[in-house]
Design a protein around this motif. Sequence first.
Motif, PDB file in Angstrom:
ATOM      1  N   SER A 112      28.633  22.932  27.282  1.00 57.84           N
ATOM      2  CA  SER A 112      28.973  21.586  27.735  1.00 57.84           C
ATOM      3  C   SER A 112      28.143  20.537  27.011  1.00 57.84           C
ATOM      4  CB  SER A 112      28.756  21.465  29.251  1.00 57.84           C
ATOM      5  OG  SER A 112      29.632  22.309  29.960  1.00 57.84           O
ATOM      6  N   SER A 121      29.898  17.836  24.678  1.00 59.69           N
ATOM      7  CA  SER A 121      29.761  16.428  25.048  1.00 59.69           C
ATOM      8  C   SER A 121      29.252  15.603  23.873  1.00 59.69           C
ATOM      9  CB  SER A 121      28.809  16.277  26.238  1.00 59.69           C
ATOM     10  OG  SER A 121      29.333  16.927  27.381  1.00 59.69           O
ATOM     11  N   ALA A 146      34.886  23.324  28.887  1.00 62.00           N
ATOM     12  CA  ALA A 146      33.454  23.526  29.094  1.00 62.00           C
ATOM     13  C   ALA A 146      33.037  23.079  30.493  1.00 62.00           C
ATOM     14  CB  ALA A 146      32.661  22.766  28.033  1.00 62.00           C
ATOM     15  N   TYR A 147      33.485  21.892  30.902  1.00 56.88           N
ATOM     16  CA  TYR A 147      33.135  21.383  32.232  1.00 56.88           C
ATOM     17  C   TYR A 147      33.746  22.253  33.329  1.00 56.88           C
ATOM     18  CZ  TYR A 147      31.566  17.042  29.975  1.00 56.88           C
ATOM     19  OH  TYR A 147      30.917  16.116  29.198  1.00 56.88           O
TER      20      TYR A 147
END
Length: 274
Positions: A70, A74, A99-100
């Motif tokens: 993440s 990001s 990912a989140y």
Amino acid sequence: MLDFLLSEEGEEQYKSEVVNTISNIIGWTYFVCWSASFYGQLYENFKVKNVKGIAFEFLGLNLTGFLFLSAYSSAGYYKGGDNGWPFSGDITVQDLFFAYHAVAITLLTIIQTGYYYKKGDNKGVSLWCIVVLIVLWSQTIFYVLLTWIFDWQVIFQQEKLNVLYWMGYEKLFISFIKYVPQVFLNYKRKSTVGWSIFNILLDFMGGFLSFLQMLLDSLNGKSANLVDVNIVKFILSWIAMGFDGIFMFQHYILYNPKKRTRDALLDEYSIPKK
């Protein structure tokens, strides 16, 4: 596990738009397979109402791996490329969502595991796993201090965001070791009850489709060779398929739950096995 690790920037020229479209469809399909695979373990825990069949080391390593993923995703999505920071990861909104979502569903699985846990179900997280997690987090924090606060260029000297690339490799390392405790637990229990085969089947399909997409992209001129498409994705695909193959062998051959139930009945009534 996805395209978002260490892909190279630059214009992409394809030999065939049809093959490129098929590749994109395959990419979305393995994305769905990998995302849906998380829910198999949630259902399995709910069905058996205990957590004897899941290795806690797997959960701890999985959470750390997806937290690292993440952070990597990001940075690449919000600050990479044209947004100001030198970052060669090609991060899409789908990559970020995966990912989140992986972090959220892993946390939910850990909460569910705590809810169903009963004394004696599982010995907890092994010492070796605790040591690995401490080392991973400690060196990552130390790496951040060296790179961002003291401005030292460490390991990946050509990249300002080198710590995020390092997190990508840490995710690769975690993916290699996280399945080992589960394989051993299944062997120790001589059973796969409590460990979701649905999760494994979808994970295997996702790994296969991931590799197939890389193969098509390579044949279609996206890169000079297969590995150059995405080295981390390439390795993760084969790690996933390798361990999933072991789990399927354990579930369907070694510790088949239907066969074990039949054998138990035959033993109880002293009926000779054929």
